[in-house]
Design a protein around this motif. Structure first.
Motif, PDB file in Angstrom:
ATOM      1  N   ALA A 229       0.833  -1.206   0.000  1.00 50.08           N
ATOM      2  CA  ALA A 229       0.000   0.000   0.000  1.00 50.08           C
ATOM      3  C   ALA A 229       0.871   1.260   0.000  1.00 50.08           C
ATOM      4  O   ALA A 229       0.362   2.370   0.065  1.00 50.08           O
ATOM      5  CB  ALA A 229      -0.906   0.003   1.210  1.00 50.08           C
TER       6      ALA A 229
ATOM      7  N   ARG B  38       3.259   2.121   2.173  1.00 52.83           N
ATOM      8  CA  ARG B  38       3.662   2.644   3.461  1.00 52.83           C
ATOM      9  C   ARG B  38       4.964   1.997   3.906  1.00 52.83           C
ATOM     10  O   ARG B  38       5.141   0.790   3.781  1.00 52.83           O
ATOM     11  CB  ARG B  38       2.576   2.325   4.483  1.00 52.83           C
ATOM     12  CG  ARG B  38       2.923   2.743   5.874  1.00 52.83           C
ATOM     13  CD  ARG B  38       1.808   2.297   6.790  1.00 52.83           C
ATOM     14  NE  ARG B  38       2.174   2.532   8.160  1.00 52.83           N
ATOM     15  CZ  ARG B  38       1.949   1.674   9.133  1.00 52.83           C
ATOM     16  NH1 ARG B  38       1.369   0.536   8.871  1.00 52.83           N
ATOM     17  NH2 ARG B  38       2.298   1.955  10.356  1.00 52.83           N
TER      18      ARG B  38
ATOM     19  N   LEU C 156       2.812   6.480  18.943  1.00 57.43           N
ATOM     20  CA  LEU C 156       2.028   7.704  18.727  1.00 57.43           C
ATOM     21  C   LEU C 156       2.786   8.920  19.242  1.00 57.43           C
ATOM     22  O   LEU C 156       2.772   9.984  18.619  1.00 57.43           O
ATOM     23  CB  LEU C 156       0.664   7.600  19.418  1.00 57.43           C
ATOM     24  CG  LEU C 156      -0.338   6.594  18.819  1.00 57.43           C
ATOM     25  CD1 LEU C 156      -1.611   6.546  19.658  1.00 57.43           C
ATOM     26  CD2 LEU C 156      -0.687   6.930  17.375  1.00 57.43           C
TER      27      LEU C 156
ATOM     28  N   HIS D 160       3.679  11.925  16.698  1.00 56.86           N
ATOM     29  CA  HIS D 160       2.753  13.064  16.741  1.00 56.86           C
ATOM     30  C   HIS D 160       3.194  14.113  17.758  1.00 56.86           C
ATOM     31  O   HIS D 160       3.063  13.911  18.967  1.00 56.86           O
ATOM     32  CB  HIS D 160       1.334  12.582  17.046  1.00 56.86           C
ATOM     33  CG  HIS D 160       0.804  11.660  15.997  1.00 56.86           C
ATOM     34  ND1 HIS D 160       0.219  12.110  14.830  1.00 56.86           N
ATOM     35  CD2 HIS D 160       0.812  10.309  15.915  1.00 56.86           C
ATOM     36  CE1 HIS D 160      -0.130  11.069  14.083  1.00 56.86           C
ATOM     37  NE2 HIS D 160       0.229   9.966  14.720  1.00 56.86           N
TER      38      HIS D 160
ATOM     39  N   ARG E 196      -5.528   9.434  14.520  1.00 61.14           N
ATOM     40  CA  ARG E 196      -5.162   8.055  14.187  1.00 61.14           C
ATOM     41  C   ARG E 196      -5.896   7.552  12.945  1.00 61.14           C
ATOM     42  O   ARG E 196      -5.598   6.476  12.439  1.00 61.14           O
ATOM     43  CB  ARG E 196      -5.495   7.133  15.370  1.00 61.14           C
ATOM     44  CG  ARG E 196      -4.742   7.451  16.637  1.00 61.14           C
ATOM     45  CD  ARG E 196      -5.409   6.831  17.851  1.00 61.14           C
ATOM     46  NE  ARG E 196      -6.711   7.446  18.119  1.00 61.14           N
ATOM     47  CZ  ARG E 196      -7.547   7.070  19.071  1.00 61.14           C
ATOM     48  NH1 ARG E 196      -7.231   6.070  19.862  1.00 61.14           N
ATOM     49  NH2 ARG E 196      -8.708   7.676  19.250  1.00 61.14           N
TER      50      ARG E 196
ATOM     51  N   GLU F  93      -4.101   6.476   9.786  1.00 62.38           N
ATOM     52  CA  GLU F  93      -3.282   5.291  10.074  1.00 62.38           C
ATOM     53  C   GLU F  93      -4.136   4.018  10.044  1.00 62.38           C
ATOM     54  O   GLU F  93      -3.689   2.972   9.617  1.00 62.38           O
ATOM     55  CB  GLU F  93      -2.670   5.488  11.465  1.00 62.38           C
ATOM     56  CG  GLU F  93      -1.799   4.390  11.965  1.00 62.38           C
ATOM     57  CD  GLU F  93      -0.374   4.456  11.425  1.00 62.38           C
ATOM     58  OE1 GLU F  93       0.369   3.528  11.710  1.00 62.38           O
ATOM     59  OE2 GLU F  93      -0.037   5.418  10.721  1.00 62.38           O
ATOM     60  N   TYR F  94      -5.378   4.158  10.491  1.00 61.54           N
ATOM     61  CA  TYR F  94      -6.236   2.978  10.640  1.00 61.54           C
ATOM     62  C   TYR F  94      -7.054   2.655   9.382  1.00 61.54           C
ATOM     63  O   TYR F  94      -7.435   1.516   9.168  1.00 61.54           O
ATOM     64  CB  TYR F  94      -7.227   3.180  11.800  1.00 61.54           C
ATOM     65  CG  TYR F  94      -6.598   3.262  13.173  1.00 61.54           C
ATOM     66  CD1 TYR F  94      -5.297   2.839  13.412  1.00 61.54           C
ATOM     67  CD2 TYR F  94      -7.333   3.755  14.260  1.00 61.54           C
ATOM     68  CE1 TYR F  94      -4.738   2.924  14.670  1.00 61.54           C
ATOM     69  CE2 TYR F  94      -6.783   3.832  15.524  1.00 61.54           C
ATOM     70  CZ  TYR F  94      -5.481   3.420  15.727  1.00 61.54           C
ATOM     71  OH  TYR F  94      -4.938   3.498  16.981  1.00 61.54           O
TER      72      TYR F  94
ATOM     73  N   ARG G  76      -7.026   2.698   5.506  1.00 61.43           N
ATOM     74  CA  ARG G  76      -6.274   2.850   4.268  1.00 61.43           C
ATOM     75  C   ARG G  76      -7.129   2.286   3.141  1.00 61.43           C
ATOM     76  O   ARG G  76      -8.347   2.301   3.233  1.00 61.43           O
ATOM     77  CB  ARG G  76      -4.944   2.112   4.404  1.00 61.43           C
ATOM     78  CG  ARG G  76      -4.116   2.686   5.529  1.00 61.43           C
ATOM     79  CD  ARG G  76      -2.999   1.788   5.965  1.00 61.43           C
ATOM     80  NE  ARG G  76      -2.218   2.492   6.972  1.00 61.43           N
ATOM     81  CZ  ARG G  76      -1.284   3.391   6.705  1.00 61.43           C
ATOM     82  NH1 ARG G  76      -0.966   3.682   5.457  1.00 61.43           N
ATOM     83  NH2 ARG G  76      -0.648   4.004   7.675  1.00 61.43           N
TER      84      ARG G  76
END
Ligand code: SF4
Ligand code: SF4
Lengths: 401, 225
Positions: free
Chosen positions: A22, A24, A161, A165, B28, B31-32, B34
């Protein structure tokens, strides 16, 4: 080298950048954390030489240093309510090896069981609780060791996280200043079962009983290897690196037979909320998807877990199965408890199997452990305590605590 | 909330849109959620998919549709079926996290005090109280035969002479009955400050106001001790 793979089910030998189909790229968060430290954005709890680290490999071949000394015990809400033998067995081994550690009152729950059960928190709350507990270890000059799989999964997620972030970091830093603490992040998030795993050959040297006729089935906790799957120990000698090595590694090192079963990947049925308030779902899952396959397919003598919730769920829900004609039963205990049994720890005073529901006595008898003697001694010990006697502790609080 | 003649709430489209936007704004979310192949691999590994009308594939498909009406249909009991095991997140070829999406949607449901969330969480209040007021989740004295009859007669073991059996555990932190371990008041006070600052107490107030009152009484006591 970049490599494309389809999911994170287990490729232990990929020592490379990882580019997902995908598009990433999965970064090793460890490197990003050190970059943030270099910029002065965060403080890092490093694994130092004094922590006597042993290196392991994670899913993508990244290195993970597991500290084996100077540890701060971060206990689990679930284990102490139902399975006290789990932390006790761990401390028993640590004392045998002369490991320095602190087990104290100044720790809160990670609150993640509650979050995953009820949704009544948020990432700021979860991350702030995590940093609060990490900072407590930091100010004591120790490395935190997390007992619970959900804590481990949650703290891995919070670490990621926080690294990724800035807004979250800023908010958590603000809260930490309010409570007189700082934003610190451990270099690695380490679960107790990883400590057991890297210490397995040392542990095996203490073995008192032959386990070669014991068939163990392993149930790894979902939150150890399904949450942030890339940060979990794999070993190409164990399941050819296709499944997490932790817990299987110690059972093999102790000479037990580890048998496979078709529902290895399934969860235990805990469900966070379900185990408390929708238990019919939990127990159906326990019997249909875990216990029955373990017994029917593998003739398992013992189910080895690495967490509190799984141990409780798999142990406590077998009795009711009889009402529905499920005759299969197998005792359930954490890897460290099984190891302690094998190394001669007292069944009652240390391994504390008396709290467990599913009968574990046949297992002890198969191994050659005289559980009855242990029971009699424990009963006498309880009488002593009732008469005002003092507990023989494995650990005492530091003076003044 | 308005109700039709059958007592079913009439939810304005604007609210449904707000819910979706609130989920999408969560840091988030990207990220979750896609790409989704609609392959169903996640559903194959999902425990509650075996028992309930629930599928992580549906969760992802509805999110990908960006249709507030479809997303709204998950805001009742649906999101509460998830076990939060994250099998889906591990096996999804697109690295989606349906379980993570569920967590975001649940947060919204409790933050907004939805009736379905209140109903689902009502039996859970003992745990919520223990956690929020004492910084623990479960305690030995909660494992009682009347609450866990399905765990068999051995559960009674823990309720007789519990104090002395806990005293026999060779770790001082564990020698208590009303908490999993003896949490220091200073740790509890820090937790309260975190809950205040992160809005956790507020969330509990919206989902269970009477429980919130009880918790606040305990919090006040500990804070002033
Ligand atoms: S979420 Fe992932 S596993 Fe599930 S249907 Fe979509 S692509 Fe497949
Ligand atoms: S996290 Fe939820 S949606 Fe995902 S597999 Fe587990 S129960 Fe199913």
């Amino acid at each position: 080298m970049a490599i494309e793979i389809g999911n994170r089910l287990g490729l232990a030998n990929v020592k490379s950048d990882y580019i997902h189909a995908a598009g990433r790229k999965l970064e090793d968060i460890h490197d990003e954390l050190l970059e943030l430290e270099a910029k002065g954005e965060v403080k890092v709890i490093h694994v130092k030489d004094e922590n006597k680290p042993i290196e392991a490999e994670t899913l993508f071949g990244w290195k993970k240093k597991i500290p084996t000394n100077k540890l701060w015990h971060h206990k689990s809400c679930g284990q102490c309510g139902n399975i006290p033998g789990y932390p006790v067995s761990l401390l028993w081994f640590m004392n045998k090896f002369g490991i320095e550690y602190i087990d104290e009152r100044n720790q809160t729950s990670c609150t993640a069981w509650n979050y995953h059960g009820s949704g009544t928190s948020n990432p700021v709350g979860l991350a702030a609780v995590a940093v609060r507990n990490w900072h407590r270890a930091y100010e004591l000059g120790l490395f935190p060791l997390f007992h619970c799989a959900t804590t481990f999964g949650d703290y891995k997620e919070m670490r990621n996280l926080l690294v990724e972030h800035k807004e979250l970091r800023d908010e958590v830093r603000r809260i930490m200043h309010k409570i007189g603490r700082e934003l610190v992040i451990p270099e690695y998030i380490v679960h107790y079962s990883e400590w057991v795993h890297v210490m397995r050959f040392e542990i095996a040297k203490l073995k008192k009983y032959d386990l070669s006729n014991v068939i163990a089935t392993i149930h790894p906790a979902c939150h150890t290897y399904k949450m942030i799957p890339e940060d979990c120990i794999y070993d190409k000698e164990i399941y050819a690196g296709k499944r997490t090595a932790v817990s299987t590694g110690i059972a093999l090192a102790l000479g037990a037979q580890v048998a496979d079963y078709s529902t290895w990947y399934d969860c235990c049925g805990f469900g966070f909320r379900h185990i408390l308030t929708e238990r019919e779902a939990s127990r159906s899952f326990v019997m249909d998807r875990k216990i029955r396959p373990m017994v029917r397919e593998a003739q398992s003598d013992v189910c080895i877990t690495q967490d509190t919730g799984c141990t409780t769920t798999l142990d406590k829900n077998q009795w009711i199965g009889k009402a529905m004609g499920y005759t299969e039963q197998v005792p359930v205990m954490a890897d460290v408890m099984f190891a302690a049994l094998a190394c001669g720890a007292d069944v009652y005073k240390i391994v504390q199997l008396q709290w467990h529901t599913t009968d574990w006595r046949p297992l002890c008898e198969k191994i050659g452990i005289d559980w009855k003697k242990s029971e009699d001694e424990y009963d006498a010990y309880l009488e002593e305590l009732k008469a005002g006697g003092k507990t023989v502790n494995l650990y005492e609080y530091p003076a003044g605590k | 909330m308005e109700y039709d003649e059958n007592g079913v709430s009439i939810v304005p489209f604007e609210l449904k849109k707000e819910i979706f936007e609130e989920a999408r704004r969560d840091f988030r979310y990207e990220e979750y959620v896609r790409g989704c192949l609609n392959c169903g691999v996640c559903a194959g590994g999902c425990p509650p998919h075996r028992f309930f009308d629930f599928s992580p594939r549906i969760v992802l498909q509805k999110m990908k549709s960006k249709d507030p009406e479809l997303i709204w249909t998950m805001m009742d009991e649906y999101v509460w079926a998830c076990f939060q095991c994250f099998t889906c997140a591990m096996i999804c070829p697109f690295l989606n996290s349906p379980g993570g999406v569920i967590a975001i949607l649940r947060e919204i449901a409790v933050r907004r005090g939805f009736e379905s969330a209140k109903k689902v969480l009502k039996p859970y209040s003992r745990v919520l109280l223990k956690l929020t007021a004492y910084g623990n989740q479960l305690s030995p004295d909660m494992i009682q035969p009347d609450f866990f009859p399905d765990w068999g007669p051995h559960i009674g073991y823990a309720s007789t002479d519990l104090a002395v059996k806990r005293k026999a555990i060779p770790m001082p932190t564990l020698q208590v009955t009303n908490l999993a371990w003896d949490v220091a008041p200073e740790a509890m006070k820090e937790l309260y400050d975190i809950f205040d600052e992160a809005g956790v107490f507020k969330i509990i107030e919206s989902v269970d106001p009477s429980l919130y009152e009880i918790i606040q009484d305990i919090v006040d006591d500990v804070r002033s001790s």
